[in-house]
Design a protein around this motif. Structure first.
Motif, PDB file in Angstrom:
ATOM      1  N   CYS A 165       0.848  -1.196   0.000  1.00  0.00           N
ATOM      2  CA  CYS A 165       0.000   0.000   0.000  1.00  0.00           C
ATOM      3  C   CYS A 165       0.883   1.245   0.000  1.00  0.00           C
ATOM      4  O   CYS A 165       1.741   1.406   0.873  1.00  0.00           O
ATOM      5  CB  CYS A 165      -0.881   0.044   1.248  1.00  0.00           C
ATOM      6  SG  CYS A 165      -1.875  -1.432   1.555  1.00  0.00           S
ATOM      7  N   PRO A 168      -2.323   4.764   1.108  1.00  0.00           N
ATOM      8  CA  PRO A 168      -3.686   4.424   0.675  1.00  0.00           C
ATOM      9  C   PRO A 168      -4.765   5.359   1.197  1.00  0.00           C
ATOM     10  O   PRO A 168      -5.869   5.377   0.654  1.00  0.00           O
ATOM     11  CB  PRO A 168      -3.876   3.007   1.226  1.00  0.00           C
ATOM     12  CG  PRO A 168      -2.979   2.951   2.428  1.00  0.00           C
ATOM     13  CD  PRO A 168      -1.770   3.763   2.029  1.00  0.00           C
ATOM     14  N   MET A 196       2.937  -1.052   4.223  1.00  0.00           N
ATOM     15  CA  MET A 196       2.247   0.187   3.886  1.00  0.00           C
ATOM     16  C   MET A 196       3.128   1.397   4.134  1.00  0.00           C
ATOM     17  O   MET A 196       3.661   1.580   5.222  1.00  0.00           O
ATOM     18  CB  MET A 196       0.969   0.319   4.725  1.00  0.00           C
ATOM     19  CG  MET A 196       0.091   1.489   4.330  1.00  0.00           C
ATOM     20  SD  MET A 196      -1.458   1.512   5.266  1.00  0.00           S
ATOM     21  CE  MET A 196      -0.997   2.542   6.636  1.00  0.00           C
TER      22      MET A 196
END
Length: 223
Positions: A165, A168, A196
């Protein structure tokens, strides 16, 4: 699940070589949410692109789901991405000419899932993210938050082993950001390794691990 050892990534510029990743080490396990922080321009996107096999690297060792990446040709890497990896990008990366449902179905199509099953699964995950009434809308007919919901649905439907990610929630309102994070955590709780990148310090308490990228290396930090 994912092991990186001594990863080096060099870009050639007019001013000379720029070593963005300099002997970087990282190991992520099943069911972990790892958040990566760092200053703008420190190489976070390069880190994500290399670990997700979107980009190559110039030195070191990378293993994903037990596969040594250096032993795979282009076809093998593509097959690994189809079978085990999903992405959520800050810029959504939806195909503008396809409807929300068709965007969600696309990864399933590449995996060889039959049409009727693709349609059933896509409709199901779009309903989960509150877009069951927008399945036939094109991306241009959706708000930014709705487009990111389509992007998370596209990832969820693949049941990936590793989810990458890139910011996001960066362009989202509070409600949409919360929904996206809830779905990411649901995937993590089902055993997905989530890596992420984020600039949002309010999200860090949700992580199992927080790592800072600086001078081409990662350092684990307290949340």
């Amino acid at each position: 699940m994912l092991k990186a050892k001594g990863i080096v990534k060099i870009y050639s510029t007019a001013a000379g070589e720029n070593k963005v990743l300099d002997g970087l080490d990282f190991e992520g396990k099943k069911g972990q949410l790892c958040m990566i922080t760092g200053k703008s321009g420190c190489g976070k996107s390069t880190f994500l692109n290399v670990l997700s096999c979107l980009d190559g690297f110039d030195g070191g060792y990378l293993e994903i789901c037990g596969r040594d990446i250096s032993s795979l040709n282009h076809r093998g890497i593509c097959a690994l991405r189809r079978s085990s990896i999903a992405f959520i990008f800050q810029g959504y990366n939806l195909i503008s000419s396809l409807t929300a449902q068709q965007n969600v179905e696309l990864g399933l199509k590449y995996k060889g899932v039959k049409r009727a099953e693709r349609q059933r699964l896509a409709k199901g995950v779009l309903s989960q993210v509150g877009l069951g009434h927008r399945t036939d809308y094109l991306p241009g007919q959706l708000s930014g938050g709705q487009q990111q919901r389509v992007a998370i649905a596209r990832a969820i439907v693949l049941s990936p082993k590793v989810l990458f990610c890139d910011e996001p929630t960066g362009n989202l309102d509070k409600e949409s950001a919360q929904l996206v994070m809830n779905k990411i955590i649901e995937l993590k709780n089902k055993g997905t390794l989530v890596i992420m990148i984020t600039h949002d310090s309010t999200l860090l308490p949700l992580a199992d691990r927080v790592l800072q990228l600086e001078k081409g290396k990662l350092e684990e930090i307290d949340k």
